[in-house]
Motif scaffolding. Sequence first.
Motif, mmCIF file in Angstrom:
data_model
loop_
_atom_site.group_PDB
_atom_site.id
_atom_site.type_symbol
_atom_site.label_atom_id
_atom_site.label_comp_id
_atom_site.label_asym_id
_atom_site.label_seq_id
_atom_site.Cartn_x
_atom_site.Cartn_y
_atom_site.Cartn_z
ATOM 1 N N SER A 180 0.813 -1.223 0.000
ATOM 2 C CA SER A 180 0.000 0.000 0.000
ATOM 3 C C SER A 180 0.844 1.270 0.000
ATOM 4 N N ASP A 181 2.121 1.180 -0.405
ATOM 5 C CA ASP A 181 2.991 2.367 -0.346
ATOM 6 C C ASP A 181 3.013 3.161 -1.659
ATOM 7 N N ASN A 182 2.143 2.812 -2.593
ATOM 8 C CA ASN A 182 1.993 3.501 -3.891
ATOM 9 C C ASN A 182 3.036 3.108 -4.931
ATOM 10 N N TYR A 183 3.901 2.170 -4.606
ATOM 11 C CA TYR A 183 4.908 1.751 -5.588
ATOM 12 C C TYR A 183 4.239 1.176 -6.839
ATOM 13 N N ALA A 184 3.277 0.304 -6.642
ATOM 14 C CA ALA A 184 2.605 -0.322 -7.787
ATOM 15 C C ALA A 184 1.933 0.729 -8.667
ATOM 16 N N GLN A 185 1.345 1.725 -8.050
ATOM 17 C CA GLN A 185 0.677 2.778 -8.813
ATOM 18 C C GLN A 185 1.669 3.586 -9.645
ATOM 19 N N THR A 186 2.854 3.822 -9.098
ATOM 20 C CA THR A 186 3.838 4.622 -9.838
ATOM 21 C C THR A 186 4.383 3.881 -11.064
ATOM 22 N N ARG A 187 4.202 2.573 -11.105
ATOM 23 C CA ARG A 187 4.670 1.804 -12.274
ATOM 24 C C ARG A 187 3.848 2.142 -13.520
ATOM 25 N N THR A 188 2.654 2.635 -13.326
ATOM 26 C CA THR A 188 1.780 2.916 -14.476
ATOM 27 C C THR A 188 1.631 4.411 -14.756
ATOM 28 N N MET A 189 2.337 5.229 -13.992
ATOM 29 C CA MET A 189 2.254 6.672 -14.211
ATOM 30 C C MET A 189 3.068 7.063 -15.447
ATOM 31 N N PRO A 190 2.756 8.192 -16.070
ATOM 32 C CA PRO A 190 3.414 8.568 -17.328
ATOM 33 C C PRO A 190 4.897 8.886 -17.166
ATOM 34 N N LYS A 191 5.633 8.766 -18.255
ATOM 35 C CA LYS A 191 7.037 9.134 -18.263
ATOM 36 C C LYS A 191 7.185 10.627 -18.006
ATOM 37 N N PHE A 192 8.383 11.009 -17.644
ATOM 38 C CA PHE A 192 8.644 12.416 -17.379
ATOM 39 C C PHE A 192 8.667 13.203 -18.682
ATOM 40 N N SER A 193 7.963 14.334 -18.702
ATOM 41 C CA SER A 193 7.899 15.169 -19.898
ATOM 42 C C SER A 193 9.076 16.148 -19.924
ATOM 43 N N ILE A 194 9.796 16.164 -21.022
ATOM 44 C CA ILE A 194 10.952 17.043 -21.165
ATOM 45 C C ILE A 194 10.490 18.439 -21.576
ATOM 46 N N ASN A 195 10.973 19.448 -20.870
ATOM 47 C CA ASN A 195 10.656 20.842 -21.192
ATOM 48 C C ASN A 195 11.772 21.388 -22.080
ATOM 49 N N THR A 196 11.511 21.520 -23.359
ATOM 50 C CA THR A 196 12.524 21.983 -24.309
ATOM 51 C C THR A 196 12.516 23.499 -24.479
ATOM 52 N N GLU A 197 11.533 24.161 -23.893
ATOM 53 C CA GLU A 197 11.421 25.608 -24.032
ATOM 54 C C GLU A 197 12.271 26.357 -23.016
ATOM 55 N N ASP A 198 12.406 25.794 -21.837
ATOM 56 C CA ASP A 198 13.129 26.458 -20.754
ATOM 57 C C ASP A 198 14.567 25.936 -20.716
ATOM 58 N N PRO A 199 15.575 26.793 -20.927
ATOM 59 C CA PRO A 199 16.976 26.339 -20.974
ATOM 60 C C PRO A 199 17.523 25.867 -19.631
ATOM 61 N N SER A 200 16.797 26.128 -18.553
ATOM 62 C CA SER A 200 17.272 25.701 -17.231
ATOM 63 C C SER A 200 16.801 24.301 -16.867
#
Length: 471
Positions: A180-200
């Motif tokens: 019940s620690d949310n690990y299983a849920q995080t397996r199905t969450m979306p990939k990280f979105s890359i921000n190409t607009e912000d140079p930082s």
Amino acid sequence: MEKQRFTKCFNKLSKKHLLKRGRNVFLSASLLLLTNACQKEVKKIEITADNYHQAVDKITEVMVHDIFSPPVASRIYNYANIAAYEVIRQEGENYKSLSNQLHNLSTVPAVDTTKTINYRLSALVAYLEVGKSLLFSEDRVELYRDSLYNSWKSQNEKTFNNSRIYGLKVAEHIKNWYASDNYAQTRTMPKFSINTEDPSRWQPTPPDYMDGIEPHWKEIRPSIIDSSSQFKPARYPDFSLEKDTPFYKELMETYEVGQKIKEEGEDSEKLEIAQFWDCNPYVSTHKGHLMFATKKITPGAHWIGICKIACKKTNSDFAKTVFAYTKTSIAISDAFISCWDEKYRSNLIRPETLINQHIDENWTPVLQTPPFPEYTSGHSVVSGAASTVLTDIFGDNFAFDDDTEVPYGLPVRSFISFNKAADEAAISRLYGGIHYRAAIDLGLDQGRSLGSFVVNKLEMNTSNSGVASSN
């Protein structure tokens, strides 16, 4: 006639004597067999702290084989050690239960006091069962476990069976808790979105340009800290590529330190320090069209190794050994949750990317840049937390020889304290060319604050002092 009568009487008495003697021999033999059986039944199964160290080493070995990311590896150590601790703390009165101290952990099943239990055996069973359940290569743990089972069973089958059953009950309880620690849920969450607009903002780095790993790790339930954002660090210098700004100076420092190390070559102590604390579980090497990977331990595993060194140096008994591993694991696990919360909030670009874009397109860091945002330094946060807990357990100015990296071809390094080791682990990331100084210094502060929270809030040792005695 008298002679015949005497001979007949003597033979009759002799037969009675022999029959009586036979009965006595039979009774003596039966008693001997019964005594031997009883002696075999009450034979004690000897288990020492070294057996626990070996079990931890086995889980580490399989984690390296399976290539777990640093945050996920910390979760495995955490739950496996907690399972063992909740068993062994019942052996005496020196340690308190973690139930109702760790988030949502209820009391483990009670021991059947009518049965003989070897608590150390049960603790090892619980550790291996929970650890195995969180690994991919379960068969590798099963082979090791079964060899132990066969040995224990041959020594005292009844005690083995009772202890095994209880260890599995505790393991099942911990498995239900971690589900019940949310690990299983995080397996199905979306990939990280890359921000190409912000140079930082963070961009994938060479050589594999991998996606950011575990972008949702802040969603994992912590063990003891109130929330993933509880120890939010101070802000790093504002992003700027203007010369003479604090951020740009830190960028140039990373670049220049890396250049100096390359000029010094193999004789550079800074190079040795960077390599010693690399702790990258997956380093890929590309040569032409060929690619091969080197697998190593994680930063958390390195500090678990230091915990082992401290336990062995102090001849800590089985219970204190499990206690030390468990408290250290809790700090490391929560440190990763805290660090990853900041990494994907600030989402700061790595030095390698900016140096290649604006300073030197051919520059490469001494170490391979890990695939996730820069701030704060994971090594710094985890080392700060682990060193604080280990100092509380074993004392300040605890000198030790760190041979954790010897299996990976690196020499022993010596430290005068856990805090000095943490300082070196943190600065190694500057030498490696993968962090700015703010991520290191403020990351150490973040980790040490979290470690102090663990020390002050967790009630594990019944003594008033945080420095537990050795037996």
